[in-house]
Design a protein around this motif. Structure first.
Motif, short mmCIF file in Angstrom:
data_model
loop_
_atom_site.label_atom_id
_atom_site.label_comp_id
_atom_site.label_asym_id
_atom_site.label_seq_id
_atom_site.Cartn_x
_atom_site.Cartn_y
_atom_site.Cartn_z
N THR A 1 0.78 -1.20 0.03
CA THR A 1 -0.03 0.14 -0.13
C THR A 1 0.77 1.21 0.08
OG1 THR A 1 -1.66 -1.30 1.08
CG2 THR A 1 -1.86 1.40 1.24
N PHE A 2 2.04 1.12 0.71
CA PHE A 2 2.71 2.41 0.95
C PHE A 2 3.37 2.57 -0.31
CE2 PHE A 2 7.22 4.07 1.46
CZ PHE A 2 6.79 5.23 2.10
N ALA A 3 3.97 1.48 -1.12
CA ALA A 3 4.49 1.73 -2.36
C ALA A 3 3.41 2.32 -3.48
CB ALA A 3 4.89 0.54 -2.83
N ALA A 4 2.16 1.95 -3.29
CA ALA A 4 1.29 2.50 -4.19
C ALA A 4 1.08 3.87 -4.14
CB ALA A 4 0.06 1.84 -4.21
N GLY B 1 2.38 7.44 -5.19
CA GLY B 1 1.85 7.89 -6.51
C GLY B 1 0.68 9.34 -6.03
N ASN B 2 0.14 9.09 -4.77
CA ASN B 2 -0.98 9.95 -4.33
C ASN B 2 -0.18 11.26 -3.53
OD1 ASN B 2 -2.77 7.28 -3.77
ND2 ASN B 2 -4.03 8.96 -4.57
N PHE B 3 1.08 10.98 -2.86
CA PHE B 3 1.87 11.98 -2.73
C PHE B 3 2.17 12.65 -3.44
CE2 PHE B 3 5.94 13.84 -1.70
CZ PHE B 3 5.82 14.09 -0.51
N SER B 4 2.68 12.35 -4.96
CA SER B 4 2.92 13.15 -6.07
C SER B 4 1.82 13.74 -6.44
CB SER B 4 3.57 12.15 -7.23
OG SER B 4 4.72 11.63 -6.60
N MET C 1 -1.86 10.33 2.07
CA MET C 1 -0.51 10.76 1.33
C MET C 1 -0.68 11.77 0.15
SD MET C 1 1.76 8.89 2.08
CE MET C 1 3.11 8.79 1.06
N ALA C 2 -1.88 12.21 -0.37
CA ALA C 2 -2.05 13.11 -1.16
C ALA C 2 -2.04 14.63 -0.26
CB ALA C 2 -3.40 13.01 -1.86
N VAL C 3 -2.79 14.33 1.04
CA VAL C 3 -2.31 15.61 1.80
C VAL C 3 -0.96 15.79 2.45
CG1 VAL C 3 -3.33 16.51 4.11
CG2 VAL C 3 -5.19 15.29 2.75
N PHE C 4 -0.60 14.65 2.61
CA PHE C 4 1.10 14.95 3.15
C PHE C 4 1.92 15.46 1.84
CE2 PHE C 4 5.16 12.53 4.23
CZ PHE C 4 5.45 13.49 5.17
N PRO D 1 9.63 11.51 -5.20
CA PRO D 1 8.88 10.37 -4.87
C PRO D 1 8.18 9.67 -5.82
CG PRO D 1 8.23 12.68 -3.77
CD PRO D 1 9.17 12.88 -4.75
N VAL D 2 8.49 10.41 -7.07
CA VAL D 2 8.06 9.37 -8.39
C VAL D 2 9.07 8.26 -8.56
CG1 VAL D 2 7.61 9.32 -10.86
CG2 VAL D 2 6.94 11.40 -9.30
N LEU D 3 10.17 8.58 -8.29
CA LEU D 3 11.33 7.37 -8.67
C LEU D 3 11.42 6.42 -7.64
CD1 LEU D 3 14.14 9.67 -9.66
CD2 LEU D 3 12.64 8.46 -11.40
N VAL D 4 10.92 6.81 -6.37
CA VAL D 4 10.92 5.83 -5.23
C VAL D 4 9.72 5.00 -5.52
CG1 VAL D 4 10.57 5.65 -2.72
CG2 VAL D 4 12.10 7.15 -3.58
N MET D 5 8.39 5.52 -5.93
CA MET D 5 7.35 4.61 -6.07
C MET D 5 7.67 3.75 -7.32
SD MET D 5 3.74 5.98 -7.75
CE MET D 5 4.78 5.96 -9.33
N VAL D 6 8.34 3.75 -8.10
CA VAL D 6 8.49 3.03 -9.33
C VAL D 6 9.48 1.88 -8.64
CG1 VAL D 6 9.58 2.71 -11.45
CG2 VAL D 6 8.23 4.66 -11.02
N LEU D 7 10.55 2.28 -7.94
CA LEU D 7 11.65 1.24 -7.34
C LEU D 7 10.58 0.34 -6.44
CD1 LEU D 7 14.28 0.48 -7.21
CD2 LEU D 7 14.46 2.04 -5.14
N LEU D 8 9.93 0.83 -5.70
CA LEU D 8 9.22 0.09 -4.34
C LEU D 8 8.24 -0.82 -5.36
CD1 LEU D 8 8.64 2.25 -1.38
CD2 LEU D 8 10.47 0.42 -1.79
N LEU D 9 7.40 -0.38 -6.00
CA LEU D 9 6.29 -1.00 -6.74
C LEU D 9 6.90 -2.19 -7.56
CD1 LEU D 9 3.67 1.45 -7.92
CD2 LEU D 9 3.30 -0.41 -6.31
N SER D 10 8.13 -2.23 -8.12
CA SER D 10 8.52 -3.12 -8.93
C SER D 10 8.68 -4.28 -8.43
CB SER D 10 9.93 -2.77 -9.72
OG SER D 10 10.92 -2.48 -8.39
N PHE D 11 8.85 -4.35 -6.77
CA PHE D 11 8.93 -5.49 -6.00
C PHE D 11 7.53 -6.06 -5.61
CE2 PHE D 11 13.03 -3.42 -5.75
CZ PHE D 11 13.92 -4.57 -6.26
N MET D 12 6.36 -5.28 -5.69
CA MET D 12 4.94 -5.68 -5.17
C MET D 12 4.52 -6.59 -6.18
SD MET D 12 5.31 -4.42 -2.26
CE MET D 12 7.08 -4.24 -2.30
N PRO D 13 3.53 -7.19 -5.69
CA PRO D 13 2.61 -8.10 -6.40
C PRO D 13 1.50 -7.42 -7.20
CG PRO D 13 1.95 -8.67 -4.34
CD PRO D 13 3.22 -7.57 -4.21
N ASN D 14 0.84 -7.86 -8.21
CA ASN D 14 -0.47 -7.26 -8.61
C ASN D 14 -1.50 -7.59 -7.72
OD1 ASN D 14 -2.15 -5.86 -10.37
ND2 ASN D 14 -0.76 -6.37 -12.13
#
Length: 445
Positions: free
Chosen positions: A42-45, A48-51, A176-179, A203-216
């Motif tokens: 969830t945090f990885a996804a 994107g709302n932070f951005s 995360m959008a508010v943050f 945050p955009v780059l960190v999101m892509v990096l973390l999500l690459s290890f998460m399941p669909n």
């Protein structure tokens, strides 16, 4: 496969009686200790709302700076400032429209990751802008990314989360959008406007990096016939002692019953159009409360009032209060319920996080990808009209007129909540869908 017993009466009611509901203490322990991987995914996804939140309010400190710019190519008039503030919402509407295809074509996770491309390009354009067109294009691209993530992230989170913590996790996109907005306001006190755009890339780059290890999403994988991969994803997301096969069978049965696409004839069935219509009206009313133009022009609004603190400080304070409110909503949503918070709380505790969560909960699986994109499209087209006209209305009629309109819409929203919005607290997505199929007014009647 046992069918949901929505018509059952009495205190012992439960959709699947072979799995009695856990006590509140057990739910808390499960949420706090056993769902660590769900929290990580969830945090990885929601990065994107932070951005998204960061990009949405980017104009708040930038418009005042550019209105006083000595560079003639970057100096903004009121009309240009209204375009700079509002064009983000046109991009977001286009992102929601694309999500109607990408959500089901690429899947929830890959669609979120894809949003990094227009987001990174948009920030780069604004950071190096030498003319209004670069600012507008950059703003449009970050809006496109925001609209895409706004449609995909709530669906992804709702589909990976267990029912006991889905309310809390469903509030994290808005949190995360508010943050992200608060971070922009805080950095606006320290950095010039170009460096604010550069900071948005991180945050955009960190999101892509973390999500690459998460399941669909297991539900998406099952809908594509990838059963083994779906079971592996669900096993990874659940604690070691969880009855994964029982949950997998419930999801699999639901997906099989809805494997075909929705026909036009089925779209006219109340069990299909009712939840979609409720979600659309929630998104429409949420935007009519005026939150987007207020956030986009927050510093300019404070500039026109007799506040004691500098407008930059006031904007940061508003961001901090919004963050605290969404935190409270996240911790109380699974205890108090969705409708209670919609009735008794303000935007940041109610209509902000809960409408996104309810959208992802009530939309039928067969139409979830398309319908979520449609909700975002309607939401951001409404936001564009409000944001584009806000400064012009204020200039012509003063600040009171739009705020009286927003107050009237809040009253309409209360009536709509009482009459149309179901309570989904503690229910699985399969139970919620069965509720609409039964056409009952309550889960317990």
């Amino acid at each position: 496969m046992q069918e949901p017993l929505l018509g059952a009466e009495g205190l012992d009611y439960d959709t699947f009686p072979e799995k009695p509901p856990p006590s509140p203490g057990e739910r808390a322990r499960v949420g706090a200790l056993q769902n660590k991987r769900v929290f990580l995914a969830t945090f990885a996804a929601v990065l994107g709302n932070f951005s998204f939140g960061y990009a949405l309010v980017y104009t708040s400190p930038v418009i005042p700076a550019l209105e006083h710019s000595s560079d003639p190519d970057l100096h903004l008039t009121k009309t240009q400032a209204s375009w700079f503030g509002s064009v983000f919402t046109l991009g977001a509407a286009a992102g929601g429209l694309s999500a109607m295809v990408l959500n089901d074509l690429l899947g929830r996770k890959l669609s979120i990751m894809f949003s990094a491309i227009p987001s990174a390009a948009g920030y780069a354009l604004m950071a190096g802008a030498h003319g209004l067109w670069m600012l507008l294009l950059g703003r449009t691209l970050t809006g496109f990314a925001g609209g895409l993530t706004a449609a995909c992230i709530p669906v992804y989170v709702s589909e990976i989360a267990p029912a006991g913590v889905r309310g809390a996790l469903g509030a994290t996109p808005q949190l995360m959008a508010v943050f992200g907005s608060l971070s922009l306001y805080a950095l606006g006190l320290l950095l010039p406007w170009r460096w604010l755009a550069v900071a948005g890339e991180g945050p955009v780059l960190v999101m892509v990096l973390l999500l690459s290890f998460m399941p669909n999403s297991p539900r998406f994988l099952l809908s594509r016939g990838r059963d083994e991969e779906a079971l592996q994803a669900l096993t990874w997301l659940r604690p070691a002692d969880a009855d994964v096969h029982w949950e997998f069978e419930q999801i699999q049965d639901n997906v099989r019953r809805q494997s075909s696409r929705v026909s036009w004839a089925e779209a006219r069935d109340p069990h299909m159009y009712r939840p979609v219509l409720i979600a659309l009206l929630m998104r429409f009313l949420q935007q009519l409360t005026g939150i987007t133009p207020i956030l986009v022009y927050l510093q300019s609004i404070f500039d026109s009032t007799a506040v004691l603190l500098p407008p930059k400080d006031d904007a940061a304070i508003v961001g901090a209060v919004r963050l605290l409110s969404v935190l409270i909503a996240a911790f109380t949503m699974d205890l108090a319920g969705r409708k209670v918070l919609l009735f008794v709380s303000g935007y940041a505790m109610g209509w902000g996080p809960i409408t996104w969560l309810l959208m992802s909960e009530i939309l039928p699986l067969r139409a979830r990808g398309v319908a979520s994109g449609l909700c975002v499209l309607v939401s951001w087209l409404t936001a564009f009209v409000l944001t584009k006209s806000f400064l012009l209305v204020v200039k012509a009629f003063s600040l009171q007129v739009p705020f009286f309109f927003f107050a009237a819409i809040c009253l309409v929203s209360l009536v709509f909540t009482g009459c149309c919005v179901p309570e989904t607290k503690g229910r699985s997505l399969e139970q919620i869908e069965s509720f609409f199929s039964s056409r009952r007014r309550s889960f317990l009647h």
